[in-house]
Design a protein around this motif. Structure first.
Motif, PDB file in Angstrom:
ATOM      1  N   PHE A  16       0.837  -1.197   0.000  1.00 57.86           N
ATOM      2  CA  PHE A  16       0.000   0.000   0.000  1.00 57.86           C
ATOM      3  C   PHE A  16       0.879   1.258   0.000  1.00 57.86           C
ATOM      4  CE2 PHE A  16      -2.019   3.453   2.302  1.00 57.86           C
ATOM      5  CZ  PHE A  16      -3.267   3.546   1.708  1.00 57.86           C
ATOM      6  N   TYR A  17       1.854   1.291   0.907  1.00 55.70           N
ATOM      7  CA  TYR A  17       2.722   2.469   0.985  1.00 55.70           C
ATOM      8  C   TYR A  17       3.652   2.578  -0.220  1.00 55.70           C
ATOM      9  CZ  TYR A  17       0.977   3.554   5.587  1.00 55.70           C
ATOM     10  OH  TYR A  17       0.146   3.905   6.627  1.00 55.70           O
ATOM     11  N   MET A  18       4.022   1.460  -0.801  1.00 52.86           N
ATOM     12  CA  MET A  18       4.829   1.516  -2.021  1.00 52.86           C
ATOM     13  C   MET A  18       4.032   2.179  -3.148  1.00 52.86           C
ATOM     14  SD  MET A  18       6.678  -2.184  -1.888  1.00 52.86           S
ATOM     15  CE  MET A  18       7.655  -1.994  -3.362  1.00 52.86           C
ATOM     16  N   ILE A  19       2.774   1.809  -3.282  1.00 53.34           N
ATOM     17  CA  ILE A  19       1.926   2.425  -4.305  1.00 53.34           C
ATOM     18  C   ILE A  19       1.743   3.907  -4.002  1.00 53.34           C
ATOM     19  CG2 ILE A  19      -0.418   2.517  -5.255  1.00 53.34           C
ATOM     20  CD1 ILE A  19      -0.527  -0.547  -4.874  1.00 53.34           C
ATOM     21  N   LEU A  20       1.480   4.236  -2.758  1.00 53.97           N
ATOM     22  CA  LEU A  20       1.274   5.630  -2.369  1.00 53.97           C
ATOM     23  C   LEU A  20       2.518   6.479  -2.650  1.00 53.97           C
ATOM     24  CD1 LEU A  20      -0.799   7.528  -1.052  1.00 53.97           C
ATOM     25  CD2 LEU A  20       0.259   6.981   1.133  1.00 53.97           C
ATOM     26  N   ILE A  21       3.664   5.982  -2.284  1.00 59.17           N
ATOM     27  CA  ILE A  21       4.910   6.717  -2.532  1.00 59.17           C
ATOM     28  C   ILE A  21       5.161   6.858  -4.022  1.00 59.17           C
ATOM     29  CG2 ILE A  21       7.419   6.574  -2.301  1.00 59.17           C
ATOM     30  CD1 ILE A  21       6.874   5.290   0.496  1.00 59.17           C
ATOM     31  N   TYR A  22       4.894   5.803  -4.778  1.00 58.96           N
ATOM     32  CA  TYR A  22       5.095   5.855  -6.229  1.00 58.96           C
ATOM     33  C   TYR A  22       4.193   6.909  -6.866  1.00 58.96           C
ATOM     34  CZ  TYR A  22       5.559   4.280 -11.044  1.00 58.96           C
ATOM     35  OH  TYR A  22       5.801   4.220 -12.391  1.00 58.96           O
ATOM     36  N   VAL A  23       2.960   6.989  -6.414  1.00 62.34           N
ATOM     37  CA  VAL A  23       2.036   7.992  -6.949  1.00 62.34           C
ATOM     38  C   VAL A  23       2.510   9.399  -6.583  1.00 62.34           C
ATOM     39  CG1 VAL A  23      -0.314   8.908  -6.742  1.00 62.34           C
ATOM     40  CG2 VAL A  23       0.049   6.458  -7.040  1.00 62.34           C
ATOM     41  N   LEU A  24       2.931   9.589  -5.352  1.00 68.17           N
ATOM     42  CA  LEU A  24       3.430  10.911  -4.937  1.00 68.17           C
ATOM     43  C   LEU A  24       4.704  11.278  -5.682  1.00 68.17           C
ATOM     44  CD1 LEU A  24       2.768  10.756  -1.089  1.00 68.17           C
ATOM     45  CD2 LEU A  24       1.449  11.973  -2.837  1.00 68.17           C
ATOM     46  N   MET A  25       5.526  10.284  -5.981  1.00 69.90           N
ATOM     47  CA  MET A  25       6.759  10.545  -6.725  1.00 69.90           C
ATOM     48  C   MET A  25       6.482  10.996  -8.150  1.00 69.90           C
ATOM     49  SD  MET A  25       9.193   7.464  -5.369  1.00 69.90           S
ATOM     50  CE  MET A  25      10.417   7.700  -6.607  1.00 69.90           C
ATOM     51  N   SER A  26       5.322  10.651  -8.678  1.00 70.46           N
ATOM     52  CA  SER A  26       5.002  11.052 -10.049  1.00 70.46           C
ATOM     53  C   SER A  26       4.839  12.565 -10.166  1.00 70.46           C
ATOM     54  CB  SER A  26       3.734  10.347 -10.528  1.00 70.46           C
ATOM     55  OG  SER A  26       2.600  10.827  -9.845  1.00 70.46           O
ATOM     56  N   TRP A  27       4.641  13.245  -9.059  1.00 69.96           N
ATOM     57  CA  TRP A  27       4.533  14.700  -9.079  1.00 69.96           C
ATOM     58  C   TRP A  27       5.895  15.366  -9.240  1.00 69.96           C
ATOM     59  CZ3 TRP A  27       0.848  15.395  -4.302  1.00 69.96           C
ATOM     60  CH2 TRP A  27      -0.411  14.869  -4.610  1.00 69.96           C
ATOM     61  N   VAL A  28       6.958  14.630  -8.945  1.00 69.45           N
ATOM     62  CA  VAL A  28       8.312  15.174  -9.063  1.00 69.45           C
ATOM     63  C   VAL A  28       9.089  14.267 -10.027  1.00 69.45           C
ATOM     64  CG1 VAL A  28      10.381  15.866  -7.801  1.00 69.45           C
ATOM     65  CG2 VAL A  28       8.163  15.927  -6.659  1.00 69.45           C
ATOM     66  N   PRO A  29       9.144  14.629 -11.292  1.00 69.98           N
ATOM     67  CA  PRO A  29       9.752  13.736 -12.295  1.00 69.98           C
ATOM     68  C   PRO A  29      11.207  13.350 -11.998  1.00 69.98           C
ATOM     69  CG  PRO A  29       8.582  15.537 -13.353  1.00 69.98           C
ATOM     70  CD  PRO A  29       8.598  15.825 -11.886  1.00 69.98           C
ATOM     71  N   ALA A  30      11.977  14.239 -11.383  1.00 71.08           N
ATOM     72  CA  ALA A  30      13.371  13.920 -11.093  1.00 71.08           C
ATOM     73  C   ALA A  30      13.478  12.782 -10.080  1.00 71.08           C
ATOM     74  CB  ALA A  30      14.099  15.154 -10.572  1.00 71.08           C
ATOM     75  N   PHE A  35      16.944   5.918  -8.729  1.00 76.55           N
ATOM     76  CA  PHE A  35      17.019   4.470  -8.525  1.00 76.55           C
ATOM     77  C   PHE A  35      15.800   3.955  -7.768  1.00 76.55           C
ATOM     78  CE2 PHE A  35      18.175   0.942  -5.690  1.00 76.55           C
ATOM     79  CZ  PHE A  35      18.473  -0.023  -6.649  1.00 76.55           C
ATOM     80  N   VAL A  36      15.435   4.657  -6.703  1.00 79.50           N
ATOM     81  CA  VAL A  36      14.278   4.246  -5.897  1.00 79.50           C
ATOM     82  C   VAL A  36      13.000   4.330  -6.724  1.00 79.50           C
ATOM     83  CG1 VAL A  36      12.896   4.789  -3.858  1.00 79.50           C
ATOM     84  CG2 VAL A  36      15.374   4.922  -3.739  1.00 79.50           C
TER      85      VAL A  36
END
Length: 88
Positions: A16-30, A35-36
């Motif tokens: 669940f948290y992996m998906i959440l972090i991945y979605v939030l990371m999409s807001w910052v393309p860099a 690697f993460v």
């Protein structure tokens, strides 16, 4: 049986948290290209792509498929726990 449920809950929370972090990371393309970000993409994207095939972005911008994917994941976990509780 309680230990099995704890393991299922732990794995669910981690994913669940992996998906959440991945979605939030999409807001910052860099960050998404780090690697993460790439590692999370390899783990999470196959699951999310199932929902993206059926749920188009709203207005071409807002992707709600991760929300539906998280809800579906919760139902799968509840179903798995119910089946294990009944049959084991």
């Amino acid at each position: 049986m309680s230990e099995v449920f704890k393991i299922i809950d732990f794995v669910y929370q981690v994913y669940f948290y992996m998906i959440l972090i991945y979605v939030l990371m999409s807001w910052v393309p860099a960050v998404k290209t780090s690697f993460v970000g790439e590692l999370l993409g390899k783990i999470v994207e196959p699951y999310l792509s199932i929902f993206r095939r059926f749920i188009p972005p709203i207005g071409g911008i807002l992707d709600i498929s991760p929300i539906i994917a998280l809800i579906a994941l919760q139902f799968v976990v509840m179903g798995l726990k119910t089946v294990l509780d009944v049959f084991v």
